[in-house]
Motif scaffolding. Structure first.
Motif, PDB file in Angstrom:
ATOM      1  N   UNK B  84       5.030 -37.290  52.099  1.00 19.24           N
ATOM      2  CA  UNK B  84       5.230 -36.942  50.687  1.00 19.24           C
ATOM      3  C   UNK B  84       3.900 -37.053  49.932  1.00 19.24           C
ATOM      4  N   UNK B  85       3.184 -38.168  50.150  1.00 14.78           N
ATOM      5  CA  UNK B  85       1.914 -38.371  49.447  1.00 14.78           C
ATOM      6  C   UNK B  85       0.890 -37.311  49.861  1.00 14.78           C
ATOM      7  N   UNK B  86       0.897 -36.973  51.149  1.00  8.56           N
ATOM      8  CA  UNK B  86      -0.027 -35.921  51.617  1.00  8.56           C
ATOM      9  C   UNK B  86       0.258 -34.607  50.902  1.00  8.56           C
ATOM     10  N   UNK B  87       1.537 -34.304  50.721  1.00  4.35           N
ATOM     11  CA  UNK B  87       1.888 -33.037  50.057  1.00  4.35           C
ATOM     12  C   UNK B  87       1.430 -33.051  48.606  1.00  4.35           C
ATOM     13  N   UNK B  88       1.598 -34.196  47.940  1.00  2.47           N
ATOM     14  CA  UNK B  88       1.134 -34.287  46.552  1.00  2.47           C
ATOM     15  C   UNK B  88      -0.388 -34.151  46.497  1.00  2.47           C
ATOM     16  N   UNK B  89      -1.058 -34.782  47.447  1.00  2.30           N
ATOM     17  CA  UNK B  89      -2.518 -34.649  47.471  1.00  2.30           C
ATOM     18  C   UNK B  89      -2.916 -33.215  47.785  1.00  2.30           C
ATOM     19  N   UNK B  90      -2.015 -32.510  48.448  1.00  3.72           N
ATOM     20  CA  UNK B  90      -2.272 -31.103  48.752  1.00  3.72           C
ATOM     21  C   UNK B  90      -2.370 -30.224  47.515  1.00  3.72           C
ATOM     22  N   UNK B  91      -1.765 -30.647  46.402  1.00 12.93           N
ATOM     23  CA  UNK B  91      -1.900 -29.859  45.170  1.00 12.93           C
ATOM     24  C   UNK B  91      -3.053 -30.388  44.317  1.00 12.93           C
ATOM     25  N   UNK B  92      -3.799 -31.336  44.869  1.00 15.15           N
ATOM     26  CA  UNK B  92      -4.985 -31.845  44.181  1.00 15.15           C
ATOM     27  C   UNK B  92      -4.770 -33.161  43.465  1.00 15.15           C
ATOM     28  N   UNK B  93      -3.591 -33.754  43.582  1.00 16.34           N
ATOM     29  CA  UNK B  93      -3.295 -34.978  42.836  1.00 16.34           C
ATOM     30  C   UNK B  93      -3.945 -36.192  43.502  1.00 16.34           C
ATOM     31  N   UNK B  94      -4.431 -37.111  42.674  1.00 10.83           N
ATOM     32  CA  UNK B  94      -4.899 -38.411  43.158  1.00 10.83           C
ATOM     33  C   UNK B  94      -3.729 -39.363  42.989  1.00 10.83           C
ATOM     34  N   UNK B  95      -3.101 -39.740  44.081  1.00 16.26           N
ATOM     35  CA  UNK B  95      -1.799 -40.381  44.021  1.00 16.26           C
ATOM     36  C   UNK B  95      -1.903 -41.891  44.173  1.00 16.26           C
ATOM     37  N   UNK B  96      -1.170 -42.591  43.327  1.00 18.21           N
ATOM     38  CA  UNK B  96      -1.015 -44.045  43.485  1.00 18.21           C
ATOM     39  C   UNK B  96       0.413 -44.308  43.938  1.00 18.21           C
ATOM     40  N   UNK B  97       0.549 -45.179  44.893  1.00 20.08           N
ATOM     41  CA  UNK B  97       1.901 -45.558  45.312  1.00 20.08           C
ATOM     42  C   UNK B  97       1.837 -46.910  46.001  1.00 20.08           C
ATOM     43  N   UNK B  98       2.560 -47.894  45.447  1.00 22.50           N
ATOM     44  CA  UNK B  98       2.561 -49.200  46.114  1.00 22.50           C
ATOM     45  C   UNK B  98       3.869 -49.469  46.812  1.00 22.50           C
ATOM     46  N   UNK B  99       4.812 -48.537  46.728  1.00 20.32           N
ATOM     47  CA  UNK B  99       6.034 -48.683  47.527  1.00 20.32           C
ATOM     48  C   UNK B  99       6.633 -47.309  47.765  1.00 20.32           C
ATOM     49  N   UNK B 100       7.323 -47.192  48.891  1.00 18.12           N
ATOM     50  CA  UNK B 100       7.911 -45.901  49.239  1.00 18.12           C
ATOM     51  C   UNK B 100       8.993 -45.540  48.230  1.00 18.12           C
ATOM     52  N   UNK B 101       8.998 -44.308  47.786  1.00 17.17           N
ATOM     53  CA  UNK B 101      10.025 -43.842  46.858  1.00 17.17           C
ATOM     54  C   UNK B 101       9.495 -43.568  45.470  1.00 17.17           C
ATOM     55  N   UNK B 102       8.326 -44.104  45.113  1.00 14.26           N
ATOM     56  CA  UNK B 102       7.767 -43.858  43.785  1.00 14.26           C
ATOM     57  C   UNK B 102       6.263 -43.617  43.906  1.00 14.26           C
ATOM     58  N   UNK B 103       5.817 -42.512  43.319  1.00 18.73           N
ATOM     59  CA  UNK B 103       4.389 -42.178  43.338  1.00 18.73           C
ATOM     60  C   UNK B 103       3.977 -41.715  41.950  1.00 18.73           C
ATOM     61  N   UNK B 104       2.719 -41.939  41.609  1.00 19.22           N
ATOM     62  CA  UNK B 104       2.219 -41.591  40.274  1.00 19.22           C
ATOM     63  C   UNK B 104       0.897 -40.856  40.404  1.00 19.22           C
ATOM     64  N   UNK B 105       0.681 -39.903  39.510  1.00 16.15           N
ATOM     65  CA  UNK B 105      -0.647 -39.288  39.448  1.00 16.15           C
ATOM     66  C   UNK B 105      -0.902 -38.783  38.044  1.00 16.15           C
ATOM     67  N   UNK B 106      -2.182 -38.672  37.710  1.00 18.61           N
ATOM     68  CA  UNK B 106      -2.602 -38.168  36.400  1.00 18.61           C
ATOM     69  C   UNK B 106      -2.517 -36.647  36.428  1.00 18.61           C
ATOM     70  N   UNK B 110      -5.326 -31.735  36.600  1.00 19.16           N
ATOM     71  CA  UNK B 110      -4.729 -30.690  37.439  1.00 19.16           C
ATOM     72  C   UNK B 110      -4.253 -29.479  36.641  1.00 19.16           C
ATOM     73  N   UNK B 111      -4.192 -29.638  35.314  1.00 22.59           N
ATOM     74  CA  UNK B 111      -3.535 -28.587  34.534  1.00 22.59           C
ATOM     75  C   UNK B 111      -4.251 -27.250  34.652  1.00 22.59           C
ATOM     76  N   UNK B 112      -5.584 -27.293  34.721  1.00 19.63           N
ATOM     77  CA  UNK B 112      -6.313 -26.020  34.797  1.00 19.63           C
ATOM     78  C   UNK B 112      -6.082 -25.335  36.143  1.00 19.63           C
ATOM     79  N   UNK B 113      -5.799 -26.127  37.152  1.00 24.91           N
ATOM     80  CA  UNK B 113      -5.553 -25.512  38.471  1.00 24.91           C
ATOM     81  C   UNK B 113      -4.174 -24.871  38.507  1.00 24.91           C
ATOM     82  N   UNK B 114      -3.241 -25.466  37.793  1.00 24.22           N
ATOM     83  CA  UNK B 114      -1.850 -25.031  37.910  1.00 24.22           C
ATOM     84  C   UNK B 114      -1.321 -24.490  36.584  1.00 24.22           C
ATOM     85  N   UNK B 115      -1.915 -23.463  36.082  1.00 22.58           N
ATOM     86  CA  UNK B 115      -1.346 -22.719  34.949  1.00 22.58           C
ATOM     87  C   UNK B 115      -1.746 -23.223  33.588  1.00 22.58           C
TER      88      UNK B 115
END
Lengths: 81, 425
Positions: B84-106, B110-115
């Motif tokens: 899951x985290x790899x997929x989020x990083x695949x859209x360019x996100x810098x992901x924080x996650x300290x437990x499985x099931x919840x991830x956060x990114x700024x 990314x907004x300029x990349x995605x519309x």
């Protein structure tokens, strides 16, 4: 590194068996005598049990070999030449 | 804006695998092997019986005698969550996650990349993850998590058809809180108002605030709004730093995200021919440590943290991590640190894995006070091995390692293992 890099992995071989299941010829060479014979059963508690009938033989050309018949999947294997 | 991606009951779902239908029955993760006898994540029907995560097994079973216990699968959870985290990083996100099931990114970067707007980022994340994830966006990590909890999950059928989970399939907005499909977005100006009616138990999202909600409830403070209304001096005096952190969270402030560093997977796994334990396991560990140290990806670095995991014959997995007091590339020292962990294995293992979780500084030879002949010879041999490996690969220098010398099955007695490298700190 290949994780299955074990020493002494069995290799398939061609064996002509006589009556009683003991090998008479191995890879075209005749068996002179059978020194020992034993059966190994293992992992019978799992879905992949292991049952082998081993023969330690001496060929007519003097070579000493250990072969076994796989009693689960069938086929003969050379364990050590 | 911080985006939170939430998968409720992720650990339970991962452990269930293709038995996902069990989620519609009272089910809970069984206690971790060798750990405290409390249940893990529970299904919604189990919750209806009053069973909650962290409840003693005996109490859970007495509340719900039909409760089905699912063996935990920490290895499976980790692998699935990393995907899951790899997929989020695949859209360019810098992901924080300290437990499985919840991830956060700024979302900002990314907004300029995605519309050009947040909706584009959310749509890209949704495309990357597919149906099942809930999204929340808000100015801070905590408020984004609270928003994601309010989001309605998108149904698989609808998602594939390109329709929305929200009524009419369009984004609706009310007082700074908008609900685009499958997400809840809270504006900066509305965040305090959004959080105010939520229960203080939500603070348990933060590991360091696990105990605080219970005390607050005993004092009659039931919502985040009531907590936010308290003077900060009084909160600091009564609860110290945890109280001030909780106060910040209720006001929409939070600590900055700490994205994970790209992982460098260096993993070695060994299938154990029979349910192994004792000396065989130690031999297997010796082999795995030698293999890990021989990997090119190590690039001469020492190892700082190492994880040992096992898959049990009877199903389920086990994982533990050892952090070395001093980073080392010395096989004997690493084995010494890991071997006691094997004693914690609660059941016979069918496979053993060693994974490097963190590398230390480059391993260097320390200057010797006495030039002993044996040490010099060892260093020369180590250098020769290193050069041979450089030229011909990791399998250039091997040695025979007795794994189970007394086994009745000849091929289980010995394996070829990498020749030990030059001794290192």
């Amino acid at each position: 590194m290949n994780p299955s890099r074990r020493l002494g992995d069995p290799k398939p071989t061609s064996v002509m068996a006589g009556t009683g299941g003991a090998p008479r010829m191995i890879a075209g060479a005749s068996v002179d005598s059978i020194r020992e014979e034993w059966v190994v059963e293992d992992r019978w508690w799992t879905g992949k049990p292991l049952r082998r009938r081993y023969f330690e033989v001496v060929l007519v050309d003097g070579r000493n070999m250990v072969v076994f018949r796989d009693l689960v999947g069938g086929g003969w294997f050379l364990q050590r030449a | 804006m911080v985006v939170c991606v939430l998968y409720p009951r992720f650990e339970l779902l991962a452990a269930l695998g293709d038995r996902g239908a069990l989620l519609s029955e009272p089910a809970a993760l069984a206690p971790e092997a060798g750990g405290v006898q409390v249940v893990g994540e529970v299904s919604a029907p189990a919750e209806a019986f009053g069973v909650v995560r962290g409840m003693r097994l005996g109490e859970a079973m007495s509340r719900c005698p039909a409760l089905r216990l699912v063996p935990p699968d920490p290895e499976g959870v980790r692998s699935l969550w990393n995907e899951v985290l790899d997929r989020l990083e695949g859209i360019g996100a810098e992901v924080e996650s300290d437990r499985a099931g919840a991830a956060y990114f700024e979302a900002g970067g990314l907004q300029r990349i995605h519309g050009g707007d947040l909706a584009g980022v959310l749509a890209a994340a949704r495309r990357a993850l597919g149906a099942g994830a809930r999204f929340g966006a808000a100015p801070s990590r905590f408020s984004a998590h609270a928003a994601a909890l309010k989001a309605r999950p998108r149904r698989r059928g609808r998602a594939s058809g390109g329709h929305s989970a929200s009524p009419g399939g369009v984004s609706t907005s009310l007082g700074g809180v908008s609900t685009p499909p499958g997400a809840v977005v809270v504006d900066g100006a509305a965040v305090r108002r959004f959080l105010a009616p939520l229960p203080v138990s939500l603070l348990r999202i933060r590991l360091e605030l696990q105990a605080l909600p219970e005390v607050l409830e005993q004092l009659g403070i039931r919502t985040l709004g009531e907590l936010a209304a308290l003077p900060s001096r009084a909160v600091a005096e009564r609860f110290g730093h945890p109280g001030l952190l909780a106060l910040d969270l209720t006001q929409g402030r939070d600590t900055p995200l700490d994205p994970r560093r790209p992982p460098e997977p260096v993993t070695e796994r060994l299938e154990l021919p029979e349910a192994a334990s004792g000396q065989q396991l130690e031999r297997a560990l010796e082999l795995l440590v030698a293999r890990v140290l021989a990997r090119r990806e190590r690039r001469g670095r020492s190892l700082r943290a190492i994880a040992v995991s096992a898959r049990f014959v009877a199903g389920g997995t086990w994982r533990t991590t050892a952090t070395l007091r001093r980073a080392s590339a010395d096989a004997a020292r690493i084995r010494l640190a890991l071997a006691p962990k094997l004693a914690e294995l609660p059941a016979p293992a069918e496979s053993l894995t060693v994974e490097v979780e963190a590398f230390g500084p480059p391993a260097q030879d320390q200057g010797r006070l006495l030039d002993e002949a044996a040490a010099i010879r060892q260093a020369k041999l180590g250098e020769a091995v290193r050069q041979a490996r450089q030229a011909a690969g990791a399998e250039a220098a091997l040695r025979v390692l007795d794994v189970d010398p007394d086994s009745r099955i000849p091929e289980r007695r010995a394996v070829l293992a990498p020749f030990p490298d030059a001794s290192a700190p």
